[in-house]
Motif scaffolding. Structure first.
Motif, PDB file in Angstrom:
ATOM      1  N   VAL A  40       0.853  -1.188   0.000  1.00  0.00           N
ATOM      2  CA  VAL A  40       0.000   0.000   0.000  1.00  0.00           C
ATOM      3  C   VAL A  40       0.889   1.238   0.000  1.00  0.00           C
ATOM      4  O   VAL A  40       1.782   1.354   0.839  1.00  0.00           O
ATOM      5  N   PRO A  41       0.683   2.207  -0.906  1.00  0.00           N
ATOM      6  CA  PRO A  41       1.476   3.441  -0.864  1.00  0.00           C
ATOM      7  C   PRO A  41       1.329   4.151   0.478  1.00  0.00           C
ATOM      8  O   PRO A  41       0.224   4.253   1.025  1.00  0.00           O
ATOM      9  N   GLY A  42       2.454   4.626   1.017  1.00  0.00           N
ATOM     10  CA  GLY A  42       2.439   5.292   2.315  1.00  0.00           C
ATOM     11  C   GLY A  42       3.592   6.268   2.441  1.00  0.00           C
ATOM     12  O   GLY A  42       4.072   6.830   1.463  1.00  0.00           O
ATOM     13  N   ASP A 257      -7.878  -0.410  11.054  1.00  0.00           N
ATOM     14  CA  ASP A 257      -6.452  -0.195  10.827  1.00  0.00           C
ATOM     15  C   ASP A 257      -6.106   1.238  11.233  1.00  0.00           C
ATOM     16  O   ASP A 257      -6.616   2.187  10.648  1.00  0.00           O
ATOM     17  N   THR A 258      -5.240   1.384  12.226  1.00  0.00           N
ATOM     18  CA  THR A 258      -4.868   2.725  12.697  1.00  0.00           C
ATOM     19  C   THR A 258      -3.738   3.352  11.875  1.00  0.00           C
ATOM     20  O   THR A 258      -3.388   4.510  12.107  1.00  0.00           O
ATOM     21  N   THR A 259      -3.180   2.613  10.911  1.00  0.00           N
ATOM     22  CA  THR A 259      -2.101   3.159  10.088  1.00  0.00           C
ATOM     23  C   THR A 259      -2.547   4.453   9.410  1.00  0.00           C
ATOM     24  O   THR A 259      -3.613   4.502   8.799  1.00  0.00           O
ATOM     25  N   PHE A 297      -8.868  -0.087   5.798  1.00  0.00           N
ATOM     26  CA  PHE A 297      -7.545  -0.698   5.702  1.00  0.00           C
ATOM     27  C   PHE A 297      -6.600   0.157   4.863  1.00  0.00           C
ATOM     28  O   PHE A 297      -6.992   0.765   3.871  1.00  0.00           O
ATOM     29  N   GLY A 298      -5.337   0.171   5.268  1.00  0.00           N
ATOM     30  CA  GLY A 298      -4.285   0.765   4.469  1.00  0.00           C
ATOM     31  C   GLY A 298      -4.041   2.227   4.785  1.00  0.00           C
ATOM     32  O   GLY A 298      -4.889   2.913   5.347  1.00  0.00           O
ATOM     33  N   ALA A 299      -2.842   2.697   4.409  1.00  0.00           N
ATOM     34  CA  ALA A 299      -2.476   4.094   4.648  1.00  0.00           C
ATOM     35  C   ALA A 299      -3.235   4.988   3.682  1.00  0.00           C
ATOM     36  O   ALA A 299      -4.324   5.487   3.988  1.00  0.00           O
TER      37      ALA A 299
END
Length: 310
Positions: A40-42, A257-259, A297-299
């Motif tokens: 996932v791009p972050g 998801d806390t990201t 989910f995911g950044a």
């Protein structure tokens, strides 16, 4: 500040490599996670840029990627959200940054970042000259600490001399000099980061109020402390110069998801403030945006759009 001016983000781009685990491993333990890894791009800088773009801001992103497939994917992800990537540089020596994320069933995570090309931001004089030129035309500058700290300090100094407001997310935590902090317009920290700066524990809402007031007294016009599920507080001065503390509860949500929840908060707060929203409205807007993020989910994949918050 004219709305047509972009917000300039100088920061990190990482490809997040996410593995779902039943729990976090302990030292020396091998733990079986999910059968496949998710990419996932972050990166804190890129996340905040995407958060602002999805909420309606004009955004320009400066940073560095590697000569690898991850780098091209990270750049394309920004462009998909109409972010100006003309200040991105492809590094010839380092790979693109990566983050290795262990995500448990409750949505909590443990993250290890490999900086890669992010560690070279500010080391290329030609790129810095282009960033300085863009900064002179920016509505605001947004920074984090996943790039070299001397680069961050240099950018804060230049923005201050140009009277461009600086929003700094002090993450990952690092004790910048008080002289540098006093040149900020907005400082955003969580409990751990606030404790590092103040030297005092932040374990409750009352602690956060006390520490936030101390940081504000050090010369930072607006201090924001995020408190996870407890919400956030904002400390500034009222028209009479008296310290003003605003508290905003967080909505109750089911955490997936806390990201990038903190990055979402920073992006939303910046958008609201640059639009001219009041501090209390901006705090509410940012708290709601980050509450939506943790349900996804995911950044970057989980960052909300304006309509989601409405």
């Amino acid at each position: 500040m004219p709305a047509s001016k972009p917000v300039l983000v100088v920061g990190s781009l990482n490809m997040d490599q996410v593995v779902r685990v039943p729990r976090l491993p302990v030292m020396g333990e091998t733990l079986l996670g999910a059968s496949s890894i998710t990419f996932v791009p972050g990166g804190k800088g890129a996340n905040q840029a995407v958060a602002m773009a999805r909420l309606g801001a004009s955004v320009q992103m400066a940073g560095r990627i590697g000569q690898d497939p991850f780098g091209q994917q990270l750049k394309a992800a920004l462009q998909d959200d109409q972010i100006d990537t003309s200040l991105l540089v492809t590094d010839t020596e380092a790979a693109s940054g990566s983050a290795f994320i262990f995500l448990n069933a409750e949505g909590d995570n443990a993250i290890v970042v490999s900086s890669g090309a992010n560690a070279h931001v500010g080391k290329d004089q030609q790129q810095m000259e282009h960033i300085f030129a863009a900064l002179a035309q920016a509505q605001a500058l947004v920074l984090q600490l996943e790039i070299p700290h001397d680069t961050v300090e240099l950018l804060i100094d230049r923005a201050h001399s140009l009277h461009v407001p600086v929003i700094l997310n002090l993450a990952p935590a690092y004790p910048l000099r008080k002289e540098t902090l006093s040149k900020l317009s907005v400082l955003v920290v969580n409990e751990t980061e606030a404790s590092l700066l103040s030297g005092q524990p932040v374990e409750s809402l009352e602690d956060a109020r006390h520490v936030g007031a101390i940081l504000h007294e050090h010369g930072i016009p607006t201090v924001v402390i995020t408190l996870g599920a407890q919400g956030a507080i904002l400390i500034n001065s009222d028209a009479q110069g008296q310290t003003n503390i605003i508290y905003q509860e967080a909505p109750e949500v089911t955490v997936v998801d806390t990201t990038a929840a903190g990055d979402c908060f920073v992006g939303a707060l910046t958008v609201a403030l640059t639009e001219g929203q009041s501090p209390s409205d901006a705090l509410r807007f940012a708290t709601r945006a980050s509450a939506i993020k943790v349900t996804r989910f995911g950044a970057q994949s989980g960052l909300p759009r304006r309509a989601d918050i409405r």
